[in-house]
Design an enzyme around this catalytic site. Structure first.
Site, PDB file in Angstrom:
ATOM      1  N   ASN A 126     -98.315  -5.803 -11.572  1.00 38.90           N
ATOM      2  CA  ASN A 126     -97.102  -5.068 -11.183  1.00 38.90           C
ATOM      3  C   ASN A 126     -96.103  -5.086 -12.339  1.00 38.90           C
ATOM      4  O   ASN A 126     -96.373  -5.671 -13.392  1.00 38.90           O
ATOM      5  CB  ASN A 126     -96.506  -5.682  -9.910  1.00 38.90           C
ATOM      6  CG  ASN A 126     -96.104  -7.125 -10.125  1.00 38.90           C
ATOM      7  OD1 ASN A 126     -95.209  -7.431 -10.898  1.00 38.90           O
ATOM      8  ND2 ASN A 126     -96.782  -8.035  -9.440  1.00 38.90           N
ATOM      9  N   ASP A 170    -100.220 -10.053  -3.416  1.00 44.22           N
ATOM     10  CA  ASP A 170    -100.609 -10.535  -2.089  1.00 44.22           C
ATOM     11  C   ASP A 170    -102.121 -10.551  -1.931  1.00 44.22           C
ATOM     12  O   ASP A 170    -102.659 -11.308  -1.130  1.00 44.22           O
ATOM     13  CB  ASP A 170     -99.986  -9.629  -1.005  1.00 44.22           C
ATOM     14  CG  ASP A 170     -98.480  -9.836  -0.920  1.00 44.22           C
ATOM     15  OD1 ASP A 170     -98.049 -10.992  -1.039  1.00 44.22           O
ATOM     16  OD2 ASP A 170     -97.741  -8.846  -0.762  1.00 44.22           O
ATOM     17  N   LYS A 178    -118.169  -4.894 -17.330  1.00 43.76           N
ATOM     18  CA  LYS A 178    -117.316  -3.715 -17.166  1.00 43.76           C
ATOM     19  C   LYS A 178    -117.980  -2.712 -16.207  1.00 43.76           C
ATOM     20  O   LYS A 178    -119.169  -2.388 -16.380  1.00 43.76           O
ATOM     21  CB  LYS A 178    -117.092  -3.075 -18.536  1.00 43.76           C
ATOM     22  CG  LYS A 178    -116.157  -1.912 -18.507  1.00 43.76           C
ATOM     23  CD  LYS A 178    -116.022  -1.281 -19.873  1.00 43.76           C
ATOM     24  CE  LYS A 178    -115.257   0.028 -19.751  1.00 43.76           C
ATOM     25  NZ  LYS A 178    -115.318   0.813 -20.968  1.00 43.76           N
ATOM     26  N   PRO A 233    -103.213 -16.958  -1.637  1.00 47.31           N
ATOM     27  CA  PRO A 233    -102.378 -17.958  -0.959  1.00 47.31           C
ATOM     28  C   PRO A 233    -100.902 -17.596  -1.107  1.00 47.31           C
ATOM     29  O   PRO A 233    -100.488 -17.074  -2.148  1.00 47.31           O
ATOM     30  CB  PRO A 233    -102.689 -19.261  -1.716  1.00 47.31           C
ATOM     31  CG  PRO A 233    -103.405 -18.858  -2.956  1.00 47.31           C
ATOM     32  CD  PRO A 233    -103.968 -17.499  -2.762  1.00 47.31           C
ATOM     33  N   ILE A 289     -97.729 -18.908  -2.000  1.00 43.23           N
ATOM     34  CA  ILE A 289     -97.308 -20.119  -2.716  1.00 43.23           C
ATOM     35  C   ILE A 289     -96.018 -20.680  -2.122  1.00 43.23           C
ATOM     36  O   ILE A 289     -95.901 -21.877  -1.847  1.00 43.23           O
ATOM     37  CB  ILE A 289     -97.130 -19.817  -4.225  1.00 43.23           C
ATOM     38  CG1 ILE A 289     -98.432 -19.233  -4.783  1.00 43.23           C
ATOM     39  CG2 ILE A 289     -96.721 -21.072  -4.989  1.00 43.23           C
ATOM     40  CD1 ILE A 289     -98.314 -18.657  -6.192  1.00 43.23           C
ATOM     41  N   PHE A 313     -87.388 -15.064  -3.267  1.00 47.53           N
ATOM     42  CA  PHE A 313     -86.800 -13.792  -3.676  1.00 47.53           C
ATOM     43  C   PHE A 313     -87.426 -12.697  -2.825  1.00 47.53           C
ATOM     44  O   PHE A 313     -88.575 -12.820  -2.403  1.00 47.53           O
ATOM     45  CB  PHE A 313     -87.070 -13.519  -5.164  1.00 47.53           C
ATOM     46  CG  PHE A 313     -85.938 -13.931  -6.049  1.00 47.53           C
ATOM     47  CD1 PHE A 313     -85.643 -15.277  -6.235  1.00 47.53           C
ATOM     48  CD2 PHE A 313     -85.151 -12.985  -6.701  1.00 47.53           C
ATOM     49  CE1 PHE A 313     -84.581 -15.664  -7.050  1.00 47.53           C
ATOM     50  CE2 PHE A 313     -84.096 -13.356  -7.509  1.00 47.53           C
ATOM     51  CZ  PHE A 313     -83.807 -14.697  -7.684  1.00 47.53           C
ATOM     52  N   LYS A 335     -88.002 -12.373   5.843  1.00 45.81           N
ATOM     53  CA  LYS A 335     -88.755 -13.199   4.879  1.00 45.81           C
ATOM     54  C   LYS A 335     -88.298 -14.648   4.927  1.00 45.81           C
ATOM     55  O   LYS A 335     -89.092 -15.574   4.806  1.00 45.81           O
ATOM     56  CB  LYS A 335     -88.588 -12.648   3.461  1.00 45.81           C
ATOM     57  CG  LYS A 335     -89.758 -11.789   3.070  1.00 45.81           C
ATOM     58  CD  LYS A 335     -89.672 -11.205   1.700  1.00 45.81           C
ATOM     59  CE  LYS A 335     -90.669 -10.048   1.646  1.00 45.81           C
ATOM     60  NZ  LYS A 335     -90.415  -9.093   0.612  1.00 45.81           N
ATOM     61  N   LYS A 386     -91.148 -17.308   5.794  1.00 45.58           N
ATOM     62  CA  LYS A 386     -91.563 -18.267   4.760  1.00 45.58           C
ATOM     63  C   LYS A 386     -91.009 -19.666   5.046  1.00 45.58           C
ATOM     64  O   LYS A 386     -91.390 -20.623   4.384  1.00 45.58           O
ATOM     65  CB  LYS A 386     -91.092 -17.811   3.381  1.00 45.58           C
ATOM     66  CG  LYS A 386     -91.472 -16.378   3.042  1.00 45.58           C
ATOM     67  CD  LYS A 386     -92.535 -16.304   1.986  1.00 45.58           C
ATOM     68  CE  LYS A 386     -92.963 -14.863   1.730  1.00 45.58           C
ATOM     69  NZ  LYS A 386     -94.104 -14.732   0.841  1.00 45.58           N
TER      70      LYS A 386
END
Ligand code: PMT
Length: 398
Positions: A209, A278, A288, A305, A307, A323, A337, A341
């Protein structure tokens, strides 16, 4: 700007790195500091007082017996209104003098007579740095509470290579900024994750990302400025490690999880800034993947997982901060969240404003509600976040 209005006495000693002090004076001036310069006689052999005078717009002081000072007390007066004496470059000889409390010229005398803090940016040959006498002096200076900016390792003017190079001027300025931050996390250990993760598809392709790591690195730097011992677990990014921070490089989410597990013991704070994938590809190809008959490959995924949730669920969990990067309904998603979490604090930002940028806008969510930190450079928001964390930790103790 954190250095605006700070009153600094820049002391220069004799060494080829004195040329860097000219740029340093310019950068400090640009940051809004009031800079006065005092030079040893040896320093004037490398850079002239006229250069420093032109850069600071102030009289440059070199002589303990300067007849311009009516009462001959320049060594007292020069340091009295200062908030920091910064010696850059600091030669091995000068550090030895300070360690012994010698005062035989203007600079060493005003260092001894000062009431404000002292920071030194050492600059010397690698053998001089490694010499037991220098190392002994460094121990004394540290025990006396003197702050250090560097040195760094690398090529030296004498042609040798190793420890002893003066930090680059911008890095010295960063250390000066750190010096002025309140030490709200002194004695604490802080673990930060930052950057993206890479999930391999085959040896040449991956899913990743756009996280640059800037926000996480800013948090690591701010925590270290606040006096914490900081470990930074970073995905692949192109950023320099903040000074004084221990860095562990990883690529995949699984590697990040392993690095966090290895470092978590003894941490009092965990700040999870990383944009962790995720999902990862279940069976990444060993070779390849070839383009066959125009057929698109089918990828199977498995969940990585979580974290942050794992750390927060530990028996002796540190204070956990998550975050949340959202593209809409920031408050609702951030609150969700925080609950999912199991963490006391979430820092929420808009994806489109946060990813890869230098500035950001953050709102914090905790049990007391929402706390907007406003908009600004990531380092300034990180400092506000660290201050909020320190406040919550202090309340927890009461
Ligand atoms: O790196 P920059 O370019 O500066 O960009 C900064 C940022 C946008 C990446 C950062 O400010 C940010 O918001 N990071 C969190 C990204 C996110 O939204 O993560 P999330 O919603 O998938 O996860 C929520 C929290 O769980 C995060 O703290 C994340 O680190 C953590 N997490 C997520 C998944 C997972 N497998 N493990 C985790 O620990």
């Amino acid at each position: 700007m954190t250095l605006k209005g700070k009153r600094i006495l820049l002391g220069m000693t004799g060494g080829i790195a004195a040329y860097k002090a000219a740029e340093l004076a310019r950068l400090l001036g640009k940051a809004g500091c009031d800079v006065r310069v005092a030079m040893t006689e040896a320093a004037t052999r490398f850079v002239t007082p006229v250069t420093m005078q032109a850069l600071t717009g102030q009289t440059v002081w070199t002589d303990l017996w300067d007849p311009r000072v009516a009462d001959n007390m320049s060594h007292i007066e020069l340091s009295r209104d200062r908030e920091l004496v910064l010696i850059a470059p600091a030669s091995a000889d000068f550090l030895a003098k300070v360690a012994c409390g010698l005062a035989d010229d203007l600079l060493s005398t005003l260092v001894l007579a000062r009431r404000c803090g002292l920071m030194v940016a050492p600059a010397m040959n690698v053998e001089m740095w490694g010499n037991p006498a220098t190392q002994r002096n460094l121990r004394t200076l540290r025990a006396d509470g003197i702050a250090f900016a560097g040195p760094a390792a690398g090529d030296q003017a004498c042609g040798e290579t190793g420890m002893g190079r003066m930090l680059e001027p911008a890095d010295v300025v960063a250390e000066v900024e750190a010096f002025f931050q309140p030490k709200t996390l002194a004695g604490k250990r802080v673990l930060v994750t930052a950057g993206p993760t890479e999930e391999p598809i085959d040896p040449v392709r991956m899913i990743t990302n756009a996280s640059s790591g800037k926000m996480g690195f800013a948090v690591a730097r701010a925590a270290r400025e606040a006096g914490a011992r900081v470990t930074l677990v970073s995905g692949p990014v192109a950023l320099a490690t903040p000074a004084g921070v221990e860095r562990v490089d990883v690529r995949s989410a699984r590697q990040m999880f392993d690095a966090v597990k290895a470092a978590i013991r003894g941490q009092q704070v965990f700040v999870s800034v990383a944009a962790v994938a995720d999902w990862s590809v279940k069976n990444p190809a060993k070779r390849k993947i070839k383009k066959v008959d125009g057929r698109a490959p089918v990828l199977e995924f498995e969940e990585n997982p979580d974290i942050l949730a794992w750390v927060a669920a530990r028996k002796s969990a540190p204070f956990c901060v998550g975050f949340a990067a959202e593209s809409e309904k920031v408050a609702a998603h951030a609150e969700q969240k925080r609950a999912n979490k199991g963490v006391p604090l979430i820092a929420a930002n808009l994806v489109q404003e946060a990813l890869g940028t230098d500035d950001n806008a953050i709102t914090l969510f905790d049990a007391r509600g929402r706390h907007p930190l406003g908009r600004g450079p990531k380092i300034e928001l990180a400092r506000k976040l660290v201050a909020h964390i320190a406040g919550m930790l202090a309340k927890k103790r009461r």
